[in-house]
Design a protein around this motif. Structure first.
Motif, PDB file in Angstrom:
ATOM      1  N   ARG A   1       1.047  -1.202  -0.012  1.00 50.07           N
ATOM      2  CA  ARG A   1       0.057   0.151   0.061  1.00 50.07           C
ATOM      3  C   ARG A   1       0.832   1.351  -0.022  1.00 50.07           C
ATOM      4  NH1 ARG A   1      -2.576  -2.348   4.525  1.00 50.07           N
ATOM      5  NH2 ARG A   1      -2.156  -0.180   5.397  1.00 50.07           N
ATOM      6  N   PHE A   2       1.993   1.138   0.814  1.00 48.96           N
ATOM      7  CA  PHE A   2       2.907   2.312   0.899  1.00 48.96           C
ATOM      8  C   PHE A   2       3.545   2.506  -0.600  1.00 48.96           C
ATOM      9  CE2 PHE A   2       7.142   3.787   1.274  1.00 48.96           C
ATOM     10  CZ  PHE A   2       7.169   4.907   1.963  1.00 48.96           C
ATOM     11  N   MET A   3       3.864   1.432  -1.207  1.00 48.93           N
ATOM     12  CA  MET A   3       4.570   1.759  -2.552  1.00 48.93           C
ATOM     13  C   MET A   3       3.526   2.052  -3.692  1.00 48.93           C
ATOM     14  SD  MET A   3       7.230  -1.682  -2.228  1.00 48.93           S
ATOM     15  CE  MET A   3       8.106  -1.233  -3.815  1.00 48.93           C
ATOM     16  N   ASP A   4       2.403   1.501  -3.497  1.00 50.77           N
ATOM     17  CA  ASP A   4       1.081   2.181  -4.296  1.00 50.77           C
ATOM     18  C   ASP A   4       0.989   3.529  -4.323  1.00 50.77           C
ATOM     19  OD1 ASP A   4       1.293  -0.514  -5.645  1.00 50.77           O
ATOM     20  OD2 ASP A   4      -0.547  -1.044  -4.339  1.00 50.77           O
ATOM     21  N   TYR A   5       0.801   3.849  -2.936  1.00 49.03           N
ATOM     22  CA  TYR A   5       0.404   5.307  -2.593  1.00 49.03           C
ATOM     23  C   TYR A   5       1.573   6.422  -3.287  1.00 49.03           C
ATOM     24  CZ  TYR A   5      -1.015   9.301  -0.038  1.00 49.03           C
ATOM     25  OH  TYR A   5      -1.518  10.878   0.100  1.00 49.03           O
TER      26      TYR A   5
ATOM     27  N   ALA B   1      -6.232   5.236   4.800  1.00 49.99           N
ATOM     28  CA  ALA B   1      -5.983   3.569   4.532  1.00 49.99           C
ATOM     29  C   ALA B   1      -4.665   3.115   4.840  1.00 49.99           C
ATOM     30  CB  ALA B   1      -6.463   3.189   2.989  1.00 49.99           C
ATOM     31  N   LEU B   2      -3.651   4.157   4.810  1.00 51.98           N
ATOM     32  CA  LEU B   2      -2.247   3.848   5.037  1.00 51.98           C
ATOM     33  C   LEU B   2      -1.828   4.068   6.477  1.00 51.98           C
ATOM     34  CD1 LEU B   2       0.218   2.759   3.638  1.00 51.98           C
ATOM     35  CD2 LEU B   2       0.558   5.146   2.868  1.00 51.98           C
ATOM     36  N   TYR B   3      -2.144   5.095   6.898  1.00 49.22           N
ATOM     37  CA  TYR B   3      -1.498   5.765   8.344  1.00 49.22           C
ATOM     38  C   TYR B   3      -2.311   5.478   9.488  1.00 49.22           C
ATOM     39  CZ  TYR B   3       2.117   8.007   5.605  1.00 49.22           C
ATOM     40  OH  TYR B   3       3.178   8.052   4.669  1.00 49.22           O
TER      41      TYR B   3
END
Length: 144
Positions: A10-14, A28-30
């Motif tokens: 998710r980090f890489m996609d964001y 959705a990430l933090y």
């Protein structure tokens, strides 16, 4: 069972498409109490992160990250990256690249703390007319 691959993906996609992400996607990430620390300051809590990202991306023409393979241990991962970006008021809107890295702590499948390391001078100051000349001069003297 570890949730690290989910968070990392998710980090890489964001960040791969940062300039097209709405601030609401940060939720959705933090973690709601997440902290983000970078050379420009510390931002505590999801609302502060959303405000910071909104401000950073307000006038950017382009901002995307190419992220290298992560190094992982328990609830922490680290990645090196290159940010590709352009801003109409920095270097005449020329596309720029900035290397950096992030150390990220994870809690409950969300990022609870992120520390970004990069050269703020290389990112901004070196591209400003008078200040850029001075910063580049200092760097030359240190290297010699």
């Amino acid at each position: 069972m570890s949730t690290m691959p989910s968070v990392i993906n998710r980090f890489m996609d964001y960040y791969a498409e940062l300039d097209s992400q709405p601030p609401s996607a940060l939720a959705a990430l933090y973690h709601p109490d997440a902290a983000l620390i970078d050379p420009f300051g510390e931002h505590q809590g999801l609302f502060a992160l959303q405000r910071y990202f909104t401000h950073l991306l307000a006038n950017v023409d382009h901002c995307r990250f190419v992220i290298d393979a992560p190094l992982c241990v328990t609830d922490r991962f680290a990645v090196t990256w290159t940010m590709h970006w352009s801003h109409p008021r920095v270097s005449g809107g020329e596309k720029l690249a900035l290397p950096g890295c992030s150390v990220v702590d994870v809690q409950d499948d969300q990022i609870i703390r992120q520390r970004d390391y990069y050269d703020a001078g290389e990112m901004i100051y070196e591209h400003l007319p008078v200040l850029g000349w001075a910063v580049r001069g200092v760097k030359r003297r240190v290297r010699s």
